[in-house]
Scaffold this motif. Structure first.
Motif, PDB file in Angstrom:
ATOM      1  N   ILE A 166       0.513  -4.735  -4.022  1.00 58.11           N
ATOM      2  CA  ILE A 166      -0.261  -5.969  -4.137  1.00 58.11           C
ATOM      3  C   ILE A 166      -0.962  -5.968  -5.485  1.00 58.11           C
ATOM      4  CG2 ILE A 166      -2.167  -7.339  -3.217  1.00 58.11           C
ATOM      5  CD1 ILE A 166      -1.591  -6.205  -0.487  1.00 58.11           C
ATOM      6  N   GLN A 167      -0.881  -7.071  -6.187  1.00 55.15           N
ATOM      7  CA  GLN A 167      -1.555  -7.199  -7.473  1.00 55.15           C
ATOM      8  C   GLN A 167      -2.250  -8.547  -7.550  1.00 55.15           C
ATOM      9  OE1 GLN A 167       0.899  -6.359 -10.831  1.00 55.15           O
ATOM     10  NE2 GLN A 167      -0.648  -6.864 -12.329  1.00 55.15           N
ATOM     11  N   ASP A 168      -3.563  -8.493  -7.711  1.00 55.34           N
ATOM     12  CA  ASP A 168      -4.390  -9.704  -7.815  1.00 55.34           C
ATOM     13  C   ASP A 168      -4.141 -10.647  -6.638  1.00 55.34           C
ATOM     14  OD1 ASP A 168      -6.302 -11.308  -8.901  1.00 55.34           O
ATOM     15  OD2 ASP A 168      -5.017 -12.209 -10.411  1.00 55.34           O
ATOM     16  N   GLY A 169      -4.058 -10.078  -5.438  1.00 57.73           N
ATOM     17  CA  GLY A 169      -3.907 -10.871  -4.232  1.00 57.73           C
ATOM     18  C   GLY A 169      -2.491 -11.289  -3.908  1.00 57.73           C
ATOM     19  N   HIS A 170      -1.529 -10.954  -4.773  1.00 62.07           N
ATOM     20  CA  HIS A 170      -0.132 -11.340  -4.566  1.00 62.07           C
ATOM     21  C   HIS A 170       0.691 -10.124  -4.129  1.00 62.07           C
ATOM     22  CE1 HIS A 170      -0.764 -15.294  -6.379  1.00 62.07           C
ATOM     23  NE2 HIS A 170      -1.475 -14.683  -7.318  1.00 62.07           N
ATOM     24  N   ILE A 171       1.487 -10.298  -3.090  1.00 62.16           N
ATOM     25  CA  ILE A 171       2.356  -9.219  -2.603  1.00 62.16           C
ATOM     26  C   ILE A 171       3.605  -9.147  -3.473  1.00 62.16           C
ATOM     27  CG2 ILE A 171       3.736  -8.382  -0.659  1.00 62.16           C
ATOM     28  CD1 ILE A 171       1.818  -9.856   1.204  1.00 62.16           C
ATOM     29  N   ILE A 172       3.889  -7.961  -3.999  1.00 62.66           N
ATOM     30  CA  ILE A 172       5.109  -7.744  -4.774  1.00 62.66           C
ATOM     31  C   ILE A 172       6.199  -7.346  -3.783  1.00 62.66           C
ATOM     32  CG2 ILE A 172       6.131  -6.605  -6.773  1.00 62.66           C
ATOM     33  CD1 ILE A 172       3.606  -8.229  -7.381  1.00 62.66           C
ATOM     34  N   PHE A 194      -7.285  -6.547  -4.953  1.00 65.52           N
ATOM     35  CA  PHE A 194      -6.937  -6.665  -6.368  1.00 65.52           C
ATOM     36  C   PHE A 194      -5.712  -5.819  -6.692  1.00 65.52           C
ATOM     37  CE2 PHE A 194      -7.285  -5.184 -10.787  1.00 65.52           C
ATOM     38  CZ  PHE A 194      -7.174  -6.413 -11.415  1.00 65.52           C
ATOM     39  N   LEU A 195      -5.689  -4.573  -6.189  1.00 65.47           N
ATOM     40  CA  LEU A 195      -4.553  -3.688  -6.471  1.00 65.47           C
ATOM     41  C   LEU A 195      -4.296  -2.760  -5.288  1.00 65.47           C
ATOM     42  CD1 LEU A 195      -2.434  -2.642  -8.536  1.00 65.47           C
ATOM     43  CD2 LEU A 195      -4.129  -0.948  -9.255  1.00 65.47           C
ATOM     44  N   MET A 196      -3.043  -2.656  -4.903  1.00 64.96           N
ATOM     45  CA  MET A 196      -2.616  -1.701  -3.882  1.00 64.96           C
ATOM     46  C   MET A 196      -1.349  -1.018  -4.361  1.00 64.96           C
ATOM     47  SD  MET A 196      -1.475  -2.376   0.087  1.00 64.96           S
ATOM     48  CE  MET A 196      -0.743  -1.049   1.077  1.00 64.96           C
ATOM     49  N   THR A 197      -1.358   0.312  -4.350  1.00 67.46           N
ATOM     50  CA  THR A 197      -0.183   1.072  -4.757  1.00 67.46           C
ATOM     51  C   THR A 197       0.234   2.025  -3.641  1.00 67.46           C
ATOM     52  OG1 THR A 197      -1.465   2.860  -5.798  1.00 67.46           O
ATOM     53  CG2 THR A 197      -0.862   0.973  -7.188  1.00 67.46           C
ATOM     54  N   LEU A 198       1.492   2.418  -3.672  1.00 69.23           N
ATOM     55  CA  LEU A 198       2.043   3.357  -2.681  1.00 69.23           C
ATOM     56  C   LEU A 198       2.978   4.300  -3.412  1.00 69.23           C
ATOM     57  CD1 LEU A 198       2.491   4.165   0.335  1.00 69.23           C
ATOM     58  CD2 LEU A 198       4.387   2.518   0.344  1.00 69.23           C
ATOM     59  N   ASP A 199       2.763   5.626  -3.247  1.00 68.36           N
ATOM     60  CA  ASP A 199       3.642   6.583  -3.918  1.00 68.36           C
ATOM     61  C   ASP A 199       4.675   7.146  -2.954  1.00 68.36           C
ATOM     62  OD1 ASP A 199       2.421   8.586  -2.404  1.00 68.36           O
ATOM     63  OD2 ASP A 199       1.122   9.258  -4.035  1.00 68.36           O
ATOM     64  N   GLY A 200       5.533   8.012  -3.485  1.00 72.66           N
ATOM     65  CA  GLY A 200       6.628   8.562  -2.692  1.00 72.66           C
ATOM     66  C   GLY A 200       6.188   9.423  -1.534  1.00 72.66           C
ATOM     67  N   ALA A 201       4.968   9.945  -1.600  1.00 68.55           N
ATOM     68  CA  ALA A 201       4.442  10.767  -0.511  1.00 68.55           C
ATOM     69  C   ALA A 201       3.749   9.929   0.562  1.00 68.55           C
ATOM     70  CB  ALA A 201       3.461  11.801  -1.067  1.00 68.55           C
ATOM     71  N   GLY A 202       3.748   8.605   0.373  1.00 65.86           N
ATOM     72  CA  GLY A 202       3.127   7.721   1.347  1.00 65.86           C
ATOM     73  C   GLY A 202       1.640   7.526   1.152  1.00 65.86           C
ATOM     74  N   LYS A 203       1.102   7.992   0.025  1.00 66.49           N
ATOM     75  CA  LYS A 203      -0.327   7.855  -0.231  1.00 66.49           C
ATOM     76  C   LYS A 203      -0.631   6.455  -0.746  1.00 66.49           C
ATOM     77  CE  LYS A 203      -4.212  10.053  -2.625  1.00 66.49           C
ATOM     78  NZ  LYS A 203      -4.635  11.128  -3.551  1.00 66.49           N
TER      79      LYS A 203
END
Length: 238
Positions: free
Chosen positions: A183-189, A218-227
């Motif tokens: 998610i970036q600035d409220g928009h789902i990628i 504002f920002l949501m990230t997800l890595d390969g380990a599921g974090k």
């Protein structure tokens, strides 16, 4: 009296000095209005802005006959265009990719991606040089290497080679992988979300972190380990 502003065939030295001082202050104020972004990153739009502004306001410093009003007006107009494009890029993620290039993954899970190197027009020697700048001399320690939109290379080492390495403690942690923006600035990628999970998982994860909808994030990230990393628009971060 105002020869330094209107220009003159035999402009005295003090006229050039005054012009230099005025141009310096003008460009300084212009950069302040545009923001620090133009000074800290070299994206294509910033590079183009710098080249054009330098050429426009530099001519009156070399030619005393050129009036200052015209170049100042042109520089101000170019600055307004630059500010407008930057604003649109912040508000429209899709348009942002027209302004800024997508990051290119050059090394993935320790393997050099030759096709991506060709896409980035980068030789192996250049890649190795940039890795050395990042203290990543041993390629066996590199998990990911990413060519960012500003031309810099980011390096993610394998988990067991991080500082205070788990390998020293006899552990072999799961690879973190390359963090993807969900998610970036409220928009789902959606393209990135589909690589890892679905919208049901996304809704549940958002609720677990105290949010109700993607527009609050504002920002949501997800890595390969599921974090998962989430930073809300209200400065709330988890």
């Amino acid at each position: 009296m105002l020869d330094f502003w209107h220009g003159a065939q035999d402009l005295p030295i003090y006229g050039f000095v005054l012009r230099a001082a005025i141009v310096y202050v003008y460009v300084f104020v212009l950069i302040k209005i545009l923001g620090q972004r133009s000074m800290t990153t070299i994206n294509p739009i910033d590079f183009l802005f710098g080249v054009i502004i330098g050429d426009v306001v530099g001519e009156p410093l070399a030619d005393g006959e050129v009036p200052l009003a015209g170049p100042f007006a042109a520089a101000g107009f170019i600055g307004a265009i630059h500010l407008f494009l930057s604003y649109i890029a912040l508000k429209m993620p899709r348009f942002r990719r027209v302004i800024e290039d997508e990051p290119i993954i050059l090394i993935e899970k320790g393997r050099i991606l030759h096709n991506e190197l060709k896409k980035a027009k980068m030789t192996v020697e250049s890649l190795l040089m940039d890795l050395r700048f990042k203290s990543a001399i041993d390629l066996t320690e590199v998990d990911y290497a990413i060519l960012e939109s500003n031309g810099q290379i980011s390096v993610i080492k394998k988990s067991k080679f991080d500082s205070l390495t788990p390998s020293d403690m006899g552990q072999s942690p799961q690879s973190k992988g390359y963090p993807s923006v969900i998610i970036q600035d409220g928009h789902i990628i959606k393209a990135n979300l589909d690589k890892f999970a679905d919208e049901v998982w996304l809704k549940n994860t958002i609720k677990q972190h105290g949010y109700h909808r993607a527009s609050e994030i504002f920002l949501m990230t997800l890595d390969g380990a599921g974090k998962v990393y989430i930073s809300g628009k209200d400065r709330k971060a988890n």
